[in-house]
Design a protein around this motif. Sequence first.
Motif, PDB file in Angstrom:
ATOM      1  N   GLN A  12       5.961  10.198  -6.699  1.00 37.32           N
ATOM      2  CA  GLN A  12       4.662  10.575  -6.130  1.00 37.32           C
ATOM      3  C   GLN A  12       4.416   9.919  -4.772  1.00 37.32           C
ATOM      4  O   GLN A  12       3.588  10.397  -4.000  1.00 37.32           O
ATOM      5  CB  GLN A  12       3.532  10.185  -7.084  1.00 37.32           C
ATOM      6  CG  GLN A  12       3.468  11.073  -8.313  1.00 37.32           C
ATOM      7  CD  GLN A  12       2.474  10.555  -9.343  1.00 37.32           C
ATOM      8  OE1 GLN A  12       2.232   9.357  -9.463  1.00 37.32           O
ATOM      9  NE2 GLN A  12       1.897  11.483 -10.093  1.00 37.32           N
ATOM     10  N   THR A  13       5.125   8.843  -4.478  1.00 36.21           N
ATOM     11  CA  THR A  13       4.870   8.111  -3.233  1.00 36.21           C
ATOM     12  C   THR A  13       6.097   8.008  -2.334  1.00 36.21           C
ATOM     13  O   THR A  13       6.023   7.371  -1.288  1.00 36.21           O
ATOM     14  CB  THR A  13       4.358   6.682  -3.545  1.00 36.21           C
ATOM     15  OG1 THR A  13       5.354   5.997  -4.318  1.00 36.21           O
ATOM     16  CG2 THR A  13       3.047   6.721  -4.304  1.00 36.21           C
ATOM     17  N   ARG A  14       7.211   8.627  -2.712  1.00 30.85           N
ATOM     18  CA  ARG A  14       8.437   8.525  -1.915  1.00 30.85           C
ATOM     19  C   ARG A  14       8.201   9.042  -0.497  1.00 30.85           C
ATOM     20  O   ARG A  14       7.630  10.101  -0.287  1.00 30.85           O
ATOM     21  CB  ARG A  14       9.557   9.338  -2.566  1.00 30.85           C
ATOM     22  CG  ARG A  14      10.925   8.990  -1.963  1.00 30.85           C
ATOM     23  CD  ARG A  14      11.918  10.129  -2.022  1.00 30.85           C
ATOM     24  NE  ARG A  14      11.621  11.189  -1.091  1.00 30.85           N
ATOM     25  CZ  ARG A  14      11.838  11.121   0.232  1.00 30.85           C
ATOM     26  NH1 ARG A  14      12.343  10.048   0.788  1.00 30.85           N
ATOM     27  NH2 ARG A  14      11.542  12.144   1.004  1.00 30.85           N
ATOM     28  N   ARG A  15       8.623   8.263   0.476  1.00 27.85           N
ATOM     29  CA  ARG A  15       8.496   8.639   1.881  1.00 27.85           C
ATOM     30  C   ARG A  15       9.737   8.175   2.630  1.00 27.85           C
ATOM     31  O   ARG A  15      10.395   7.234   2.214  1.00 27.85           O
ATOM     32  CB  ARG A  15       7.285   7.960   2.523  1.00 27.85           C
ATOM     33  CG  ARG A  15       5.962   8.369   1.949  1.00 27.85           C
ATOM     34  CD  ARG A  15       4.840   7.628   2.685  1.00 27.85           C
ATOM     35  NE  ARG A  15       3.571   7.859   2.063  1.00 27.85           N
ATOM     36  CZ  ARG A  15       3.010   7.044   1.182  1.00 27.85           C
ATOM     37  NH1 ARG A  15       3.611   5.949   0.818  1.00 27.85           N
ATOM     38  NH2 ARG A  15       1.848   7.331   0.664  1.00 27.85           N
ATOM     39  N   SER A  16       9.969   8.819   3.751  1.00 29.23           N
ATOM     40  CA  SER A  16      11.016   8.372   4.652  1.00 29.23           C
ATOM     41  C   SER A  16      10.373   7.606   5.800  1.00 29.23           C
ATOM     42  O   SER A  16       9.258   7.904   6.207  1.00 29.23           O
ATOM     43  CB  SER A  16      11.793   9.565   5.227  1.00 29.23           C
ATOM     44  OG  SER A  16      12.521  10.213   4.211  1.00 29.23           O
ATOM     45  N   ILE A  17      11.093   6.626   6.305  1.00 31.06           N
ATOM     46  CA  ILE A  17      10.693   5.900   7.510  1.00 31.06           C
ATOM     47  C   ILE A  17      11.565   6.442   8.636  1.00 31.06           C
ATOM     48  O   ILE A  17      12.796   6.520   8.476  1.00 31.06           O
ATOM     49  CB  ILE A  17      10.935   4.380   7.341  1.00 31.06           C
ATOM     50  CG1 ILE A  17      10.082   3.796   6.223  1.00 31.06           C
ATOM     51  CG2 ILE A  17      10.720   3.637   8.652  1.00 31.06           C
ATOM     52  CD1 ILE A  17       8.637   3.590   6.558  1.00 31.06           C
ATOM     53  N   PRO A  18      10.989   6.822   9.782  1.00 28.54           N
ATOM     54  CA  PRO A  18      11.841   7.275  10.888  1.00 28.54           C
ATOM     55  C   PRO A  18      12.897   6.225  11.236  1.00 28.54           C
ATOM     56  O   PRO A  18      12.619   5.016  11.210  1.00 28.54           O
ATOM     57  CB  PRO A  18      10.847   7.477  12.039  1.00 28.54           C
ATOM     58  CG  PRO A  18       9.536   7.746  11.355  1.00 28.54           C
ATOM     59  CD  PRO A  18       9.557   6.897  10.112  1.00 28.54           C
ATOM     60  N   ALA A  19      14.084   6.684  11.562  1.00 30.84           N
ATOM     61  CA  ALA A  19      15.198   5.762  11.822  1.00 30.84           C
ATOM     62  C   ALA A  19      14.864   4.770  12.931  1.00 30.84           C
ATOM     63  O   ALA A  19      15.245   3.601  12.858  1.00 30.84           O
ATOM     64  CB  ALA A  19      16.456   6.549  12.166  1.00 30.84           C
ATOM     65  N   PHE A  20      14.131   5.213  13.957  1.00 26.94           N
ATOM     66  CA  PHE A  20      13.814   4.303  15.062  1.00 26.94           C
ATOM     67  C   PHE A  20      12.778   3.252  14.673  1.00 26.94           C
ATOM     68  O   PHE A  20      12.480   2.348  15.454  1.00 26.94           O
ATOM     69  CB  PHE A  20      13.371   5.069  16.317  1.00 26.94           C
ATOM     70  CG  PHE A  20      12.088   5.836  16.150  1.00 26.94           C
ATOM     71  CD1 PHE A  20      10.871   5.218  16.369  1.00 26.94           C
ATOM     72  CD2 PHE A  20      12.107   7.176  15.776  1.00 26.94           C
ATOM     73  CE1 PHE A  20       9.690   5.924  16.225  1.00 26.94           C
ATOM     74  CE2 PHE A  20      10.929   7.887  15.624  1.00 26.94           C
ATOM     75  CZ  PHE A  20       9.716   7.255  15.841  1.00 26.94           C
ATOM     76  N   GLN A  21      12.237   3.345  13.443  1.00 20.31           N
ATOM     77  CA  GLN A  21      11.295   2.340  12.952  1.00 20.31           C
ATOM     78  C   GLN A  21      11.939   1.467  11.873  1.00 20.31           C
ATOM     79  O   GLN A  21      11.256   0.893  11.033  1.00 20.31           O
ATOM     80  CB  GLN A  21      10.023   3.007  12.427  1.00 20.31           C
ATOM     81  CG  GLN A  21       9.231   3.673  13.536  1.00 20.31           C
ATOM     82  CD  GLN A  21       7.988   4.374  13.044  1.00 20.31           C
ATOM     83  OE1 GLN A  21       7.919   4.824  11.904  1.00 20.31           O
ATOM     84  NE2 GLN A  21       7.004   4.473  13.911  1.00 20.31           N
ATOM     85  N   MET A  22      13.257   1.368  11.924  1.00 23.46           N
ATOM     86  CA  MET A  22      14.002   0.515  10.999  1.00 23.46           C
ATOM     87  C   MET A  22      14.575  -0.674  11.756  1.00 23.46           C
ATOM     88  O   MET A  22      14.843  -0.589  12.947  1.00 23.46           O
ATOM     89  CB  MET A  22      15.153   1.286  10.348  1.00 23.46           C
ATOM     90  CG  MET A  22      14.725   2.402   9.456  1.00 23.46           C
ATOM     91  SD  MET A  22      16.179   3.194   8.731  1.00 23.46           S
ATOM     92  CE  MET A  22      15.394   4.635   8.018  1.00 23.46           C
ATOM     93  N   GLY A  23      14.767  -1.763  11.044  1.00 29.13           N
ATOM     94  CA  GLY A  23      15.378  -2.935  11.640  1.00 29.13           C
ATOM     95  C   GLY A  23      16.236  -3.653  10.624  1.00 29.13           C
ATOM     96  O   GLY A  23      16.476  -3.164   9.521  1.00 29.13           O
TER      97      GLY A  23
END
Length: 193
Positions: A12-23
């Motif tokens: 119900q809460t699964r989301r992706s984080i944009p790749a450029f917002q990963m570290g």
Amino acid sequence: MAVNPELKAYLQTRRSIPAFQMGEPGPSHDEIMEMLKLATRVPDHGKLAPWRFAVYRGAERERLSLALADVAMARNPELSEEMVKVEKSRLTRAPVVIAVLSRAAPHVKIPEWEQVMSAGAVCLNLLMAANALGYCSNWLTEWYAFDESVHPLLGIKPDEKVAGFIHIGTPTVPPFERPRPDVDSLVTFYGDA
């Protein structure tokens, strides 16, 4: 029937984080192998394993990004400075990028389409496996996924297609919700309940 509330809450809460917002940190070798083992638990008619993985990490991500940028700039010398920066960072946005490579091929018994869908299921499972180990993830296909002339740079064989590049890392921002489809408008029921 037993309900799994943890799994339901996750979906119900699964989301992706944009790749450029990963570290950093990204997953370790052992964590990557655990993710891949989890990812392969998908429908696979005939047990063909019609997919494989290419894992890009460390300095190799920068080398490949620069090589891809060279191709992009040679093809389009008018690229803006901003787009040149984007091209030079294609595989460096996340600490780890895993290519899921479809090896779907004609088979006497197993339709090729089923093999392709199995590779797609691996991509989704890999997203969820990364999340299960505490990382964020994003499934991308960009121009180099479809440009066979650069596939040798990426270790992609002539009989393979890119199902997705799965970017994995640690979020640098909180996830945000995006509009979701109106499921009621997408469903047609046949027969009695």
